[in-house]
Design a protein around this motif. Sequence first.
Motif, PDB file in Angstrom:
ATOM      1  N   GLY A  11       0.844  -1.037   0.075  1.00 25.92           N
ATOM      2  CA  GLY A  11       0.480  -0.118  -0.179  1.00 25.92           C
ATOM      3  C   GLY A  11       0.765   0.962   0.516  1.00 25.92           C
ATOM      4  N   GLN A  12       1.925   0.726   0.310  1.00 22.89           N
ATOM      5  CA  GLN A  12       2.604   2.455  -0.064  1.00 22.89           C
ATOM      6  C   GLN A  12       3.629   2.138  -0.928  1.00 22.89           C
ATOM      7  OE1 GLN A  12       6.888   2.094   1.734  1.00 22.89           O
ATOM      8  NE2 GLN A  12       6.519   3.202   2.864  1.00 22.89           N
ATOM      9  N   LEU A  13       3.450   4.130  -1.805  1.00 25.82           N
ATOM     10  CA  LEU A  13       4.550   3.859  -2.935  1.00 25.82           C
ATOM     11  C   LEU A  13       5.325   5.458  -2.303  1.00 25.82           C
ATOM     12  CD1 LEU A  13       1.666   4.957  -5.200  1.00 25.82           C
ATOM     13  CD2 LEU A  13       2.989   2.813  -5.006  1.00 25.82           C
ATOM     14  N   VAL A  14       7.034   5.293  -3.579  1.00 29.12           N
ATOM     15  CA  VAL A  14       7.528   5.675  -3.091  1.00 29.12           C
ATOM     16  C   VAL A  14       7.443   7.441  -4.815  1.00 29.12           C
ATOM     17  CG1 VAL A  14       9.800   6.483  -3.413  1.00 29.12           C
ATOM     18  CG2 VAL A  14       9.038   4.620  -2.452  1.00 29.12           C
ATOM     19  N   GLY A  15       7.390   8.185  -4.028  1.00 30.40           N
ATOM     20  CA  GLY A  15       7.444   9.280  -5.632  1.00 30.40           C
ATOM     21  C   GLY A  15       9.155   9.990  -5.142  1.00 30.40           C
ATOM     22  N   ARG A  16       8.785  11.410  -6.018  1.00 26.06           N
ATOM     23  CA  ARG A  16       9.765  12.083  -5.889  1.00 26.06           C
ATOM     24  C   ARG A  16       9.215  14.259  -5.580  1.00 26.06           C
ATOM     25  NH1 ARG A  16      15.309  10.765  -5.812  1.00 26.06           N
ATOM     26  NH2 ARG A  16      15.287   8.772  -7.007  1.00 26.06           N
ATOM     27  N   SER A  17      10.162  14.310  -4.538  1.00 28.02           N
ATOM     28  CA  SER A  17       9.986  16.159  -4.782  1.00 28.02           C
ATOM     29  C   SER A  17      10.377  16.558  -5.516  1.00 28.02           C
ATOM     30  CB  SER A  17       9.908  16.411  -3.257  1.00 28.02           C
ATOM     31  OG  SER A  17      11.784  16.654  -3.410  1.00 28.02           O
ATOM     32  N   PRO A  18      10.439  18.029  -5.782  1.00 30.51           N
ATOM     33  CA  PRO A  18      10.718  19.265  -7.102  1.00 30.51           C
ATOM     34  C   PRO A  18      12.182  18.766  -6.845  1.00 30.51           C
ATOM     35  CG  PRO A  18       8.882  20.160  -5.902  1.00 30.51           C
ATOM     36  CD  PRO A  18       8.525  18.932  -5.469  1.00 30.51           C
ATOM     37  N   TYR A  19      12.582  19.007  -5.367  1.00 28.15           N
ATOM     38  CA  TYR A  19      14.205  18.585  -4.834  1.00 28.15           C
ATOM     39  C   TYR A  19      14.638  17.030  -4.808  1.00 28.15           C
ATOM     40  CZ  TYR A  19      12.091  22.698  -3.229  1.00 28.15           C
ATOM     41  OH  TYR A  19      10.920  24.695  -3.416  1.00 28.15           O
ATOM     42  N   LEU A  20      14.058  16.566  -5.453  1.00 24.68           N
ATOM     43  CA  LEU A  20      14.729  14.670  -5.805  1.00 24.68           C
ATOM     44  C   LEU A  20      14.819  14.345  -4.463  1.00 24.68           C
ATOM     45  CD1 LEU A  20      15.608  13.919  -8.691  1.00 24.68           C
ATOM     46  CD2 LEU A  20      17.556  14.285  -7.821  1.00 24.68           C
ATOM     47  N   GLN A  21      13.581  14.787  -3.379  1.00 29.82           N
ATOM     48  CA  GLN A  21      14.024  13.651  -2.139  1.00 29.82           C
ATOM     49  C   GLN A  21      12.730  12.856  -2.055  1.00 29.82           C
ATOM     50  OE1 GLN A  21      12.538  17.458  -1.205  1.00 29.82           O
ATOM     51  NE2 GLN A  21      14.156  17.498   0.907  1.00 29.82           N
ATOM     52  N   SER A  22      13.193  11.952  -1.944  1.00 30.73           N
ATOM     53  CA  SER A  22      11.438  10.779  -2.139  1.00 30.73           C
ATOM     54  C   SER A  22      11.344  10.704  -0.887  1.00 30.73           C
ATOM     55  CB  SER A  22      12.231   9.238  -1.415  1.00 30.73           C
ATOM     56  OG  SER A  22      13.759   9.340  -1.942  1.00 30.73           O
ATOM     57  N   VAL A  23       9.999  10.699  -1.027  1.00 33.53           N
ATOM     58  CA  VAL A  23       8.845  10.825  -0.532  1.00 33.53           C
ATOM     59  C   VAL A  23       7.752   9.453  -0.129  1.00 33.53           C
ATOM     60  CG1 VAL A  23       6.656  12.372   0.305  1.00 33.53           C
ATOM     61  CG2 VAL A  23       8.629  13.155  -0.999  1.00 33.53           C
ATOM     62  N   HIS A  24       7.513   8.739   1.117  1.00 38.05           N
ATOM     63  CA  HIS A  24       7.160   7.389   0.911  1.00 38.05           C
ATOM     64  C   HIS A  24       5.567   7.561   1.728  1.00 38.05           C
ATOM     65  CE1 HIS A  24      10.502   5.175   0.831  1.00 38.05           C
ATOM     66  NE2 HIS A  24      11.264   6.798   1.531  1.00 38.05           N
ATOM     67  N   LEU A  25       5.058   7.655   0.946  1.00 38.51           N
ATOM     68  CA  LEU A  25       3.462   7.721   1.333  1.00 38.51           C
ATOM     69  C   LEU A  25       2.416   6.625   0.825  1.00 38.51           C
ATOM     70  CD1 LEU A  25       1.520   9.411  -1.785  1.00 38.51           C
ATOM     71  CD2 LEU A  25       4.306   9.722  -1.582  1.00 38.51           C
ATOM     72  N   ALA A  26       1.346   6.767   1.617  1.00 36.83           N
ATOM     73  CA  ALA A  26      -0.036   5.655   1.084  1.00 36.83           C
ATOM     74  C   ALA A  26      -0.483   5.780   0.110  1.00 36.83           C
ATOM     75  CB  ALA A  26      -0.697   5.560   2.081  1.00 36.83           C
ATOM     76  N   ALA A  27      -0.794   4.346  -1.400  1.00 36.64           N
ATOM     77  CA  ALA A  27      -1.601   5.394  -2.408  1.00 36.64           C
ATOM     78  C   ALA A  27      -1.542   4.273  -3.195  1.00 36.64           C
ATOM     79  CB  ALA A  27      -1.268   6.477  -3.012  1.00 36.64           C
ATOM     80  N   ALA A  28      -2.377   4.034  -3.592  1.00 42.80           N
ATOM     81  CA  ALA A  28      -2.751   2.464  -4.717  1.00 42.80           C
ATOM     82  C   ALA A  28      -2.094   2.799  -6.191  1.00 42.80           C
ATOM     83  CB  ALA A  28      -4.255   3.093  -5.042  1.00 42.80           C
ATOM     84  N   ALA A  29      -1.398   1.447  -6.716  1.00 43.74           N
ATOM     85  CA  ALA A  29       0.133   0.750  -7.329  1.00 43.74           C
ATOM     86  C   ALA A  29      -0.546   2.264  -8.660  1.00 43.74           C
ATOM     87  CB  ALA A  29       0.621  -0.086  -7.303  1.00 43.74           C
ATOM     88  N   ASP A  30      -1.849   2.062  -9.286  1.00 50.00           N
ATOM     89  CA  ASP A  30      -2.305   2.892 -10.226  1.00 50.00           C
ATOM     90  C   ASP A  30      -1.780   4.367 -10.422  1.00 50.00           C
ATOM     91  OD1 ASP A  30      -4.744   3.190  -8.736  1.00 50.00           O
ATOM     92  OD2 ASP A  30      -5.972   2.165 -10.148  1.00 50.00           O
ATOM     93  N   ARG A  31      -1.990   4.780  -9.215  1.00 51.79           N
ATOM     94  CA  ARG A  31      -1.685   6.205  -9.790  1.00 51.79           C
ATOM     95  C   ARG A  31      -0.202   6.103  -9.629  1.00 51.79           C
ATOM     96  NH1 ARG A  31      -4.817   9.910  -5.014  1.00 51.79           N
ATOM     97  NH2 ARG A  31      -4.517  10.857  -6.679  1.00 51.79           N
ATOM     98  N   ILE A  32       0.528   5.577  -9.709  1.00 58.39           N
ATOM     99  CA  ILE A  32       1.929   5.799 -10.169  1.00 58.39           C
ATOM    100  C   ILE A  32       2.233   6.331 -11.593  1.00 58.39           C
ATOM    101  CG2 ILE A  32       4.146   4.437 -10.963  1.00 58.39           C
ATOM    102  CD1 ILE A  32       3.947   2.658  -9.054  1.00 58.39           C
ATOM    103  N   GLY A  33       3.051   7.161 -11.814  1.00 64.65           N
ATOM    104  CA  GLY A  33       3.044   8.311 -12.697  1.00 64.65           C
ATOM    105  C   GLY A  33       2.178   9.647 -12.910  1.00 64.65           C
ATOM    106  N   GLU A  34       1.462   9.471 -11.896  1.00 67.16           N
ATOM    107  CA  GLU A  34       0.598  10.930 -10.977  1.00 67.16           C
ATOM    108  C   GLU A  34       1.460  11.136 -10.375  1.00 67.16           C
ATOM    109  OE1 GLU A  34      -3.341  10.786  -9.255  1.00 67.16           O
ATOM    110  OE2 GLU A  34      -3.213   8.847 -10.072  1.00 67.16           O
TER     111      GLU A  34
END
Length: 446
Positions: A403-426
């Motif tokens: 249930g966890q995704l990893v994304g990037r902030s504008p400053y290239l920081q890794s950000v961990h959050l809860a979201a459905a996998a079909d949101r990858i790319g948003e």
Amino acid sequence: MTKRVYIATYGCQMNVYDTARMVELLAPLGFGKVQTPENADLVILNTCHIREKATEKVFSELGKIRALKLQKARRGDGNMVIGVAGCVAQAEGEEIRRRAPFVDLVFGPQTYHKLPDMVARALGAGATGVIDTSFPADPKFDHLPRSRPGQGVAAFLTVQEGCDKFCTFCVVPYTRGAEYSRPAMQIVDEARQIIAGGAREITLLGQNVNSYHGKGPDGEAWGLGRLIYALAELPGLKRIRYTTSHPRDVDDELIAAHRDVPQLMPFLHLPVQSGSDHVLAAMNRRHTADDYRRIVSRLRAARPDLALSTDLIVGFPGEDDGDFRATLALVDEISFAQAFSFKYSPRPGTPAALATDQVLDATKTERLVELQSMVGRQQRGFNRACIGRALPVLLEKRGRHPGQLVGRSPYLQSVHLAAAADRIGEIVPVTITGAGQNSLAGTIAA
Ligand code: SAH
Ligand code: SF4
Ligand code: F3S
């Protein structure tokens, strides 16, 4: 039956890009990528030569791969072809052939487009090994596949390669060769291909990416700034980054792009190496500490929310305590969101390795510890200051927990959050709730 290729990637993002290209080149030969070397039919080490004992590490890794090769043969599972690619292959090709004769392929960063042919030769009867560390006149980019699916949400794109700067500590001009800029339209076309495959962010790569001067469709040499303006026109491309840049080549058009192009992320890796003019001169960096300060203030004026990252070397030959204090002072003044600091490591064949005023290792260690504690403080402070803000985060991949995704902030920081996998790319607004040394945590803002 599909064959299995395992590629281990060391070093910089250019090697990551090159590895992806090798996988693409091998696909038509029936090779599929695997995550471990045990059962692979082809194992490639894509190596880095930038610092310390790189060659020894490669030989020790090769020893392990050789044991796997013998086990595989004993099981009656067929041959394992072993290749060494990248910058150690380029610099130490002959030595690899001599000390590790079981290696089938040795090839440099400029010849991997010939991989299908090399692999075919290595698989042939009575093969005796292939070595190709030439610098072909014909750029390899003209021979790589045009289609580029499967590069993920955030992809790399090499626009420039090689380096003519010859900093006195650095092997790159020897391993990657002279500067070469790809034609602008070839890059735009590759960007289109990558975006069609689902990429939302592209990082433009070069050893010295802002010395880019590729031929534009108008016949003129385009700088990196111009190229960024052109890429910003591509529908679907939400974020643009570039790395690694050199302070000498930050020109007006690039600074203007930081002001004008919203897709260009407000985060810049701009290596300074030292805060001492005397050391910078001995490094042949061809700029002073004040030049660096001026460039940073111009960039910050153009893009006030710009965060900076840098590379620093301690213990360069002749660096005394005063020089080191100047580095601390510069770091303190600029305040970096992130910084990579290294002990100077003498590299064979580079001028600084021959200097007689080498710094004691114990001194290098002391300086590194002091510098890292300062940059660590700055990095934690920068991350903590994000708490409570809503940052646009590009959702890149699944996290370690369900249930966890990893994304990037504008400053290239890794950000961990809860979201459905079909949101990858948003790209979603995320309220930052926690900050560590290397990553952030947050929740999607309503
Ligand atoms: N092209 C980039 C750097 C490429 S190498 C630039 O010009 O800044 C990445 C980093 O490795 C360098 O910025 C430098 O900080 C470090 N590095 C390179 N050679 C080194 C050496 N011999 N010893 C220690 N650090 C080194
Ligand atoms: Fe190495 Fe200097 Fe070229 Fe960077 S600019 S790759 S540090 S020689
Ligand atoms: Fe290493 Fe070669 Fe990159 S030496 S840092 S892999 S250019």
